[in-house]
Design a protein around this motif. Structure first.
Motif, PDB file in Angstrom:
ATOM      1  N   LEU A   1       0.823  -1.207   0.000  1.00 11.20           N
ATOM      2  CA  LEU A   1       0.000   0.000   0.000  1.00 11.20           C
ATOM      3  C   LEU A   1       0.856   1.256   0.000  1.00 11.20           C
ATOM      4  N   CYS A   2       1.959   1.242   0.767  1.00 14.86           N
ATOM      5  CA  CYS A   2       2.849   2.406   0.807  1.00 14.86           C
ATOM      6  C   CYS A   2       3.478   2.672  -0.559  1.00 14.86           C
ATOM      7  N   ILE A   3       3.970   1.616  -1.196  1.00 10.21           N
ATOM      8  CA  ILE A   3       4.564   1.769  -2.528  1.00 10.21           C
ATOM      9  C   ILE A   3       3.535   2.330  -3.501  1.00 10.21           C
ATOM     10  N   PHE A   4       2.329   1.816  -3.411  1.00  5.15           N
ATOM     11  CA  PHE A   4       1.274   2.242  -4.328  1.00  5.15           C
ATOM     12  C   PHE A   4       0.933   3.717  -4.144  1.00  5.15           C
ATOM     13  N   LEU A   5       0.768   4.145  -2.902  1.00  5.75           N
ATOM     14  CA  LEU A   5       0.393   5.528  -2.643  1.00  5.75           C
ATOM     15  C   LEU A   5       1.515   6.500  -3.000  1.00  5.75           C
ATOM     16  N   VAL A   6       2.756   6.126  -2.660  1.00  6.06           N
ATOM     17  CA  VAL A   6       3.892   7.011  -2.951  1.00  6.06           C
ATOM     18  C   VAL A   6       4.043   7.212  -4.460  1.00  6.06           C
ATOM     19  N   LEU A   7       4.003   6.120  -5.217  1.00  9.56           N
ATOM     20  CA  LEU A   7       4.168   6.238  -6.663  1.00  9.56           C
ATOM     21  C   LEU A   7       2.923   6.831  -7.316  1.00  9.56           C
TER      22      LEU A   7
ATOM     23  N   GLY B   1      -2.314   1.313 -13.655  1.00 13.17           N
ATOM     24  CA  GLY B   1      -1.087   0.654 -14.094  1.00 13.17           C
ATOM     25  C   GLY B   1      -0.186   0.240 -12.955  1.00 13.17           C
ATOM     26  N   LEU B   2      -0.235   0.969 -11.851  1.00 18.73           N
ATOM     27  CA  LEU B   2       0.612   0.633 -10.706  1.00 18.73           C
ATOM     28  C   LEU B   2       0.207  -0.678 -10.041  1.00 18.73           C
ATOM     29  N   MET B   3      -0.997  -1.150 -10.303  1.00 11.48           N
ATOM     30  CA  MET B   3      -1.369  -2.501  -9.848  1.00 11.48           C
ATOM     31  C   MET B   3      -0.352  -3.512 -10.381  1.00 11.48           C
ATOM     32  N   MET B   4       0.023  -3.339 -11.633  1.00 15.65           N
ATOM     33  CA  MET B   4       1.025  -4.213 -12.239  1.00 15.65           C
ATOM     34  C   MET B   4       2.356  -4.143 -11.506  1.00 15.65           C
ATOM     35  N   LEU B   5       2.788  -2.943 -11.180  1.00 13.85           N
ATOM     36  CA  LEU B   5       4.100  -2.753 -10.571  1.00 13.85           C
ATOM     37  C   LEU B   5       4.156  -3.335  -9.160  1.00 13.85           C
ATOM     38  N   VAL B   6       3.163  -3.018  -8.337  1.00  7.52           N
ATOM     39  CA  VAL B   6       3.172  -3.469  -6.941  1.00  7.52           C
ATOM     40  C   VAL B   6       3.055  -4.985  -6.868  1.00  7.52           C
TER      41      VAL B   6
ATOM     42  N   LEU C   1       0.141 -16.472  -1.251  1.00  9.12           N
ATOM     43  CA  LEU C   1      -0.924 -16.331  -2.241  1.00  9.12           C
ATOM     44  C   LEU C   1      -2.151 -15.693  -1.596  1.00  9.12           C
ATOM     45  N   LEU C   2      -2.487 -16.129  -0.386  1.00  9.08           N
ATOM     46  CA  LEU C   2      -3.622 -15.537   0.325  1.00  9.08           C
ATOM     47  C   LEU C   2      -3.377 -14.066   0.607  1.00  9.08           C
ATOM     48  N   ILE C   3      -2.176 -13.723   1.050  1.00  7.75           N
ATOM     49  CA  ILE C   3      -1.841 -12.322   1.333  1.00  7.75           C
ATOM     50  C   ILE C   3      -1.950 -11.486   0.063  1.00  7.75           C
ATOM     51  N   SER C   4      -1.427 -12.004  -1.035  1.00 10.16           N
ATOM     52  CA  SER C   4      -1.463 -11.264  -2.297  1.00 10.16           C
ATOM     53  C   SER C   4      -2.886 -11.109  -2.811  1.00 10.16           C
ATOM     54  N   CYS C   5      -3.729 -12.122  -2.609  1.00 12.94           N
ATOM     55  CA  CYS C   5      -5.132 -12.008  -3.025  1.00 12.94           C
ATOM     56  C   CYS C   5      -5.846 -10.917  -2.232  1.00 12.94           C
ATOM     57  N   LEU C   6      -5.514 -10.794  -0.950  1.00 15.07           N
ATOM     58  CA  LEU C   6      -6.079  -9.706  -0.142  1.00 15.07           C
ATOM     59  C   LEU C   6      -5.547  -8.354  -0.604  1.00 15.07           C
TER      60      LEU C   6
ATOM     61  N   VAL D   1      -7.396  -4.785  -1.804  1.00 14.78           N
ATOM     62  CA  VAL D   1      -7.098  -3.504  -1.163  1.00 14.78           C
ATOM     63  C   VAL D   1      -6.641  -2.483  -2.200  1.00 14.78           C
ATOM     64  N   LEU D   2      -5.710  -2.871  -3.055  1.00 12.79           N
ATOM     65  CA  LEU D   2      -5.201  -1.948  -4.072  1.00 12.79           C
ATOM     66  C   LEU D   2      -6.289  -1.576  -5.067  1.00 12.79           C
ATOM     67  N   TRP D   3      -7.117  -2.521  -5.407  1.00 15.22           N
ATOM     68  CA  TRP D   3      -8.240  -2.276  -6.311  1.00 15.22           C
ATOM     69  C   TRP D   3      -9.152  -1.198  -5.726  1.00 15.22           C
ATOM     70  N   TRP D   4      -9.449  -1.329  -4.436  1.00 16.20           N
ATOM     71  CA  TRP D   4     -10.307  -0.344  -3.769  1.00 16.20           C
ATOM     72  C   TRP D   4      -9.637   1.024  -3.761  1.00 16.20           C
ATOM     73  N   VAL D   5      -8.329   1.076  -3.525  1.00 14.93           N
ATOM     74  CA  VAL D   5      -7.602   2.342  -3.489  1.00 14.93           C
ATOM     75  C   VAL D   5      -7.630   3.013  -4.862  1.00 14.93           C
TER      76      VAL D   5
END
Length: 384
Positions: free
Chosen positions: A32-38, A192-197, A241-246, A250-254
């Motif tokens: 989430l931090c990487i996503f928000l910063v970028l 696009g940052l969904m791809m990066l994170v 895998l479970l963590i990444s699915c969650l 979260v990123l989708w909602w953001v």
């Protein structure tokens, strides 16, 4: 395969994630931090360009001309200067990015039906910003010329304003932008940052999860146990895998609620494609864990082979079509290119399985290759 042993490894790994604060932070907070910063830090919108003015004419017409820049949301007026020499220091220290000089007799020449010139000085250190600034300036001047000529025809020939404008510009360009009508770079960047994170965090977690066993010596318990390598690998992977699915949710909602990016596609298709992409990128982490012995080395190597290609060869920052032929071919060797097409297609274009099946198939192929290679190279006995 013994599922009870897989569950035992997965449960142990989950407990390790919850117990280790640093690892817990990397699993749930870091993405989430990487996503928000970028997401907030990277923008291709060129607006509020600081500029200064040297008006050597100081007439009503020169003021009208300058107010077309001052009143535009693309420019940020910083004031007038007394001489062109003042521009040098302002441009050198980046106090302004653009300067405009109105020559003497600007109004006089225009009223006499003569042409005149206006000098513009643009900071070209960042070529993209300089080119966009030039296009803004050209557009404002073209509009001023059209209005001035229409006004002349209105007064000289008695035409109405509409008739004069139709004579001046018989062909009008009416551009229509599809998918991102407002041309908001934040919409494209956030989706696009969904791809990066998701290219960075799953490999981090998978690689560190295996390398941590090597670094603290607990891997020898696995070597001495009856658990098979497939059971160990699957048990290690399931918690991540479970963590990444969650994290996908979260990123989708953001993306939708924080950055305001619309989602026009099929949610089930996009989520399934994202899970496949996570499985693919986690395979990168498995390969990294086979090559290094320490967590520091795992972080460094994962960053090099995941973050760098995701930024440079996915099409996120530079369009694939603008690359050299060799670089364009190299870009197609990374899964990030295909998932970025899925992300943009789902968010902005409303595409689904019928249009993006090839990209999904490519991700599945990458996942199979990475995990097969990782499985074949993982051994329960350390090599001497």
């Amino acid at each position: 395969m013994n599922l009870s042993r897989v569950w035992a490894v997965a449960y142990k790994e989950w407990r390790e994630v919850l117990r280790d604060r640093l690892f817990f932070t990397m699993a749930f907070v870091l993405p989430l931090c990487i996503f928000l910063v970028l997401g907030w830090g990277i923008s291709f919108d060129v607006e509020k360009i600081p500029f200064a003015v040297l008006d050597q004419d100081r007439t009503a017409m020169s003021r009208d001309f300058l107010h077309r820049f001052i009143d535009s949301r693309y420019f940020n007026y910083k004031g007038d200067v007394r001489s062109e020499r003042e521009f040098d220091a302002l441009l050198a220290h980046s106090d302004i990015r653009f300067a405009i000089v109105i020559p003497p007799k600007f109004q006089e020449r225009l009223l006499a039906g003569q042409s005149t010139s206006v000098q513009s000085l643009i900071d070209g250190v960042f070529p993209y910003r300089g080119q966009v600034t030039r296009s803004y300036v050209s557009g404002i001047i073209a509009n001023f010329n059209r209005q001035s000529l229409a006004g002349y025809l209105t007064g000289a020939r008695g035409l109405s304003q509409e008739q004069a404008l139709s004579r001046v510009a018989p062909v009008l360009l009416e551009p229509r932008y599809l998918y991102n009508q407002a041309l908001r770079s934040q919409w494209s960047m956030a989706s696009g940052l969904m791809m990066l994170v998701l290219m960075v965090t799953p490999p981090f977690l998978t690689a560190l999860g295996v390398v941590r066993e090597k670094e603290n010596g607990s891997i020898y318990n696995i070597y001495a146990s009856t658990i098979s390598r497939s059971e160990f690998i699957l048990g290690k992977f399931l918690p991540y895998l479970l963590i990444s699915c969650l994290n996908i949710l979260v990123l989708w909602w953001v993306v939708m609620n924080v950055f305001g990016t619309p989602f026009k596609g099929d949610p089930l298709f996009y989520y399934a494609a994202s899970v496949i992409y996570v499985i693919c990128t986690a395979g990168v982490g498995l390969l990294v864990s086979l090559l290094v012995q320490t967590q520091v080395a795992a972080i460094t190597l994962t960053m090099v082979i995941s973050f760098v290609p995701a930024m440079l060869y996915s099409g996120l920052l530079v369009p694939i079509e603008s690359m050299e032929p060799g670089t364009r071919f190299e870009a197609h060797l990374f899964p990030t290119l295909y998932y970025l097409r899925i992300s943009w297609g789902s968010f902005l274009k409303g595409l689904g399985w019928a249009e993006l099946w090839f990209e999904v198939a490519a991700l599945m192929l990458y996942a199979v290759i990475l995990w097969v290679v990782g499985y074949l190279n993982f051994h329960k006995r350390p090599r001497r």
